[in-house]
Write a protein that holds these residues in place. Sequence first.
Motif, PDB file in Angstrom:
ATOM      1  N   UNK A 151     -13.693  -6.018   1.593  1.00 26.28           N
ATOM      2  CA  UNK A 151     -12.907  -5.000   1.601  1.00 26.28           C
ATOM      3  C   UNK A 151     -13.191  -3.721   0.469  1.00 26.28           C
ATOM      4  N   UNK A 152     -14.441  -3.407   0.848  1.00 29.17           N
ATOM      5  CA  UNK A 152     -14.753  -2.369  -0.308  1.00 29.17           C
ATOM      6  C   UNK A 152     -14.797  -0.977   0.098  1.00 29.17           C
ATOM      7  N   UNK A 153     -14.744   0.192  -1.090  1.00 27.45           N
ATOM      8  CA  UNK A 153     -14.502   1.439  -0.709  1.00 27.45           C
ATOM      9  C   UNK A 153     -13.140   1.651   0.057  1.00 27.45           C
ATOM     10  N   UNK A 154     -11.986   0.917  -0.288  1.00 24.66           N
ATOM     11  CA  UNK A 154     -10.917   0.755   0.528  1.00 24.66           C
ATOM     12  C   UNK A 154      -9.812   1.786   0.237  1.00 24.66           C
ATOM     13  N   UNK A 155     -10.539   3.037  -0.006  1.00 23.21           N
ATOM     14  CA  UNK A 155      -9.547   4.252  -0.582  1.00 23.21           C
ATOM     15  C   UNK A 155      -8.437   4.468   0.607  1.00 23.21           C
ATOM     16  N   UNK A 156      -8.752   4.150   1.838  1.00 27.79           N
ATOM     17  CA  UNK A 156      -7.452   4.428   2.658  1.00 27.79           C
ATOM     18  C   UNK A 156      -6.648   3.285   2.808  1.00 27.79           C
ATOM     19  N   UNK A 157      -6.796   2.112   2.268  1.00 23.20           N
ATOM     20  CA  UNK A 157      -5.713   1.154   2.071  1.00 23.20           C
ATOM     21  C   UNK A 157      -4.983   1.406   0.921  1.00 23.20           C
ATOM     22  N   UNK A 158      -5.697   1.764  -0.148  1.00 22.67           N
ATOM     23  CA  UNK A 158      -5.244   2.310  -1.256  1.00 22.67           C
ATOM     24  C   UNK A 158      -4.086   3.207  -1.236  1.00 22.67           C
ATOM     25  N   UNK A 159      -4.423   4.348  -0.472  1.00 19.80           N
ATOM     26  CA  UNK A 159      -3.647   5.564  -0.503  1.00 19.80           C
ATOM     27  C   UNK A 159      -2.474   5.665   0.697  1.00 19.80           C
ATOM     28  N   UNK A 160      -2.684   4.612   1.596  1.00 22.60           N
ATOM     29  CA  UNK A 160      -1.833   4.636   2.731  1.00 22.60           C
ATOM     30  C   UNK A 160      -0.172   4.518   2.251  1.00 22.60           C
ATOM     31  N   UNK A 161      -0.030   3.619   1.430  1.00 25.58           N
ATOM     32  CA  UNK A 161       1.336   3.406   0.955  1.00 25.58           C
ATOM     33  C   UNK A 161       1.419   3.656  -0.541  1.00 25.58           C
ATOM     34  N   UNK A 162       2.429   3.984  -1.074  1.00 23.20           N
ATOM     35  CA  UNK A 162       2.794   4.361  -2.372  1.00 23.20           C
ATOM     36  C   UNK A 162       2.384   3.431  -3.623  1.00 23.20           C
ATOM     37  N   UNK A 163       2.994   2.139  -3.228  1.00 20.56           N
ATOM     38  CA  UNK A 163       2.756   1.293  -4.283  1.00 20.56           C
ATOM     39  C   UNK A 163       1.249   1.057  -4.713  1.00 20.56           C
ATOM     40  N   UNK A 164       0.780   0.935  -6.032  1.00 22.29           N
ATOM     41  CA  UNK A 164      -0.326   0.658  -6.361  1.00 22.29           C
ATOM     42  C   UNK A 164      -0.166  -0.613  -7.525  1.00 22.29           C
ATOM     43  N   UNK A 165      -1.298  -1.578  -7.129  1.00 21.71           N
ATOM     44  CA  UNK A 165      -2.079  -1.839  -6.217  1.00 21.71           C
ATOM     45  C   UNK A 165      -1.392  -2.240  -4.981  1.00 21.71           C
ATOM     46  N   UNK A 166      -2.426  -2.066  -3.831  1.00 20.44           N
ATOM     47  CA  UNK A 166      -1.524  -2.189  -2.400  1.00 20.44           C
ATOM     48  C   UNK A 166      -0.681  -3.567  -2.448  1.00 20.44           C
ATOM     49  N   UNK A 167       0.379  -3.798  -1.638  1.00 20.91           N
ATOM     50  CA  UNK A 167       1.368  -4.759  -1.551  1.00 20.91           C
ATOM     51  C   UNK A 167       0.868  -5.563  -0.352  1.00 20.91           C
ATOM     52  N   UNK A 168       1.753  -6.608  -0.247  1.00 23.29           N
ATOM     53  CA  UNK A 168       1.707  -7.567   0.833  1.00 23.29           C
ATOM     54  C   UNK A 168       1.569  -6.655   2.235  1.00 23.29           C
ATOM     55  N   UNK A 169       2.365  -5.712   2.480  1.00 22.56           N
ATOM     56  CA  UNK A 169       2.684  -4.919   3.691  1.00 22.56           C
ATOM     57  C   UNK A 169       1.062  -4.305   3.904  1.00 22.56           C
ATOM     58  N   UNK A 170      -0.010  -3.990   2.974  1.00 21.06           N
ATOM     59  CA  UNK A 170      -1.019  -3.655   3.368  1.00 21.06           C
ATOM     60  C   UNK A 170      -2.012  -4.749   3.721  1.00 21.06           C
ATOM     61  N   UNK A 171      -1.945  -5.649   2.749  1.00 23.67           N
ATOM     62  CA  UNK A 171      -3.057  -6.893   2.794  1.00 23.67           C
ATOM     63  C   UNK A 171      -2.618  -7.771   4.013  1.00 23.67           C
ATOM     64  N   UNK A 172      -1.563  -8.124   4.413  1.00 20.33           N
ATOM     65  CA  UNK A 172      -1.250  -9.160   5.361  1.00 20.33           C
ATOM     66  C   UNK A 172      -1.925  -8.623   6.736  1.00 20.33           C
ATOM     67  N   UNK A 173      -1.969  -7.430   7.214  1.00 20.83           N
ATOM     68  CA  UNK A 173      -2.938  -7.194   8.554  1.00 20.83           C
ATOM     69  C   UNK A 173      -4.338  -7.310   8.432  1.00 20.83           C
ATOM     70  N   UNK A 174      -4.827  -7.146   6.815  1.00 14.16           N
ATOM     71  CA  UNK A 174      -5.977  -7.205   6.824  1.00 14.16           C
ATOM     72  C   UNK A 174      -6.476  -8.564   7.115  1.00 14.16           C
ATOM     73  N   UNK A 175      -5.683  -9.361   6.551  1.00 14.59           N
ATOM     74  CA  UNK A 175      -6.219 -10.946   6.340  1.00 14.59           C
ATOM     75  C   UNK A 175      -5.920 -11.456   7.602  1.00 14.59           C
ATOM     76  N   UNK A 176      -4.910 -11.047   8.273  1.00 15.69           N
ATOM     77  CA  UNK A 176      -4.560 -11.640   9.721  1.00 15.69           C
ATOM     78  C   UNK A 176      -5.727 -11.299  10.601  1.00 15.69           C
TER      79      UNK A 176
END
Length: 692
Positions: A151-176
């Motif tokens: 998961x490289x150059x993942x600026x959309x995933x970083x900017x999608x939600x306010x918390x940084x670094x991205x939280x479970x809300x962002x990563x769970x759909x990726x890993x699923x």
Amino acid sequence: MSIQANKQLVLEGQVHIGIPEILRSAVEHALRMLVRDLETVLGAKPQLVTGTDKKAELCIRLAVEKDDIPKRSETFGFRFHSNSGISRMEIIGHDDLGLVYGILEFSRIYLGIQPFWFWADQCITKQTQINIPCLDYDAPVLKVRYRGWFVNDEVSLIGWKDPYPPTREVWEPVFEALLRSGGNMVIPGTDLPRDGIHYELASEMGLWVTHHHAEPLGAEMFLRAFPGRNASYQEAPELFESLWAEAIEEQKDMKVLWVLSFRGQGDAPFWHNDPSFDTSEKRGAMISKVIRKQYDMIGSSVQNPVYCVALYGEIAELFKGGYVELPDDVIKIWADNGYGKMVSRRHNNQNLRVPSLPTADDRGRDGLYYHVTFHDLQASNHLTMYPGSATFLKQEIETAFAAGTDDYLLINCGNIRPHVYSLDILRELWSVGTIDVSKHLNEFVSSYYASHHDELEELYQSYTEAAIQYGPHADDLAGDEYYHHPARQIIGHWLQGKCEQPDSRLFWAVGEVPFSQQVKNFEDLLAQGIQKWRAWLLRCDEVLAKLGTEDLRRATDQLRFHGALHLSGCEGFYWLCRSYREYQEQRYPQAFVYASESIWSYKKGLDVLRDAEHGKWDRFYRADWLTNIESTVNNVDTLRRFLRMHGDSPDFFLWYKEYVMPETEKHIYLENTHRNPLSDDELAQQLKCLTT
């Protein structure tokens, strides 16, 4: 529920799922997905019961000897039983990932939940009952042993939600999505803060974790840990080794594919920090020494470790030259050039295209690092779908497998959402080892769209035909960055007053010719691109006009989005080139108008991004920092202001007076009634009207 006379298990209403008394975290996550899927399809939330509960129509459990499930890691099977009127289906796995894959495969086959349901906004069909043929099933052996995403150059995933670094809300759909695709390993992001959840959650969901080649062993970067020190292993080996020891201790109880490597800080050759290594012999000897040290440190702390070395950049060149020695049990990872071709990558203007595959006499284990998206400040696709054809992907991967690189396949997946089709092609290839591209496309479109499948398939196929081919090779196809990075370079070169000399940064694209000819060469290619992308978008709009509401939204995001970004970028860059031609001829008002046309075209790209940010995708593209359409708009705006200085300064009323003001007014107007100059957009629109 019962097994009917025709040997079907019927599930309806509230399903009871039998689960083991002790659940590992990976299986818990998969069960969470299954509960959600069943509730979505049947309208009732399933009830989890103990595996011995006679109510259970579905049973999830580990295999025992009598099950006759093939004894392979990550394997699973389906079995059916009917005793005393109680019928059930058993999903049986040999290990945690076997159970996970069995659960998710059940969801795909019988509930219709596709691997990229979340990322492609699949419309899930509601059902009153599910009919399951009572046929035992054993999962096949997958082609590639270690299969995953970087998961490289993942600026959309970083900017999608306010918390940084991205939280479970962002990563769970990726890993699923990765697990639903049959993947089992991941590099979860690039240089994210070490206190983020990404590595922990990936491991929790059952995935092997591995590392970026610039961060061997997943260790902290040297200059972060020891700011101000010279990053030289020769000077301070104990400091490097302390970081490696710490990384080993942190990860020794996880499933890790240990990446051995030695690069400099910031993903550069190590001799940038240590220039005394000025020959291939010295460099190769140091890399070999460091890799052996890392290998031994891991081996002394971890049971049955799996080792990898990324043959990327200078390490590939040194290895091919015989200067780097590797232990025999290390998986050698061969990389494509970023554009899908298994050759060495282009470095600025140097493009040697050295084959990047093992030779027939290669010893040991081999794998691949492959891009369906890339960021290289030249012509790569980042926001848009891979511009190459499915047939090209098939040829490259099947050829690589034939060379023995099927131990490992790591795919640069970027931000997932724009790259769903390409990732699904690679899913098929890492599973089966080959692909029928026509059959796959038919199944892909049928899985995500309700109607007009033939016409949608044609759009996916013809997308690659619209791409600008800027060079002689099949992979020299322009992605979205082609319209932005070179354009900003041209503006910088122009405004710095360097027009009398070529811009060497553009030789790779338009040749070592005078700057004016470089710009003209871009212009000619862009004019062709505009024609092709307009034609593709016209056809796309004809098809989309026939679709229902849900398919229309999906096709807009998954197809039209890409063509619209290409066309807006293509037009924006074209008008920039035309502006320069007018500037050369000192036709400054016309150059000003064409620069305005460039801004207006590029702004259409921003509108495309904003239109795609609906519902759960709100703000998904707000961190477009790599292609960076907004930066291009600002650069062209700077240029336009510069051009208005050429004849309209200092009052910014002269062009209006000369070209727009009625002839009769020019001789009678009073200064105090014309004190508010037109904005750049207003002036450009009025000047444009005079020439159209």
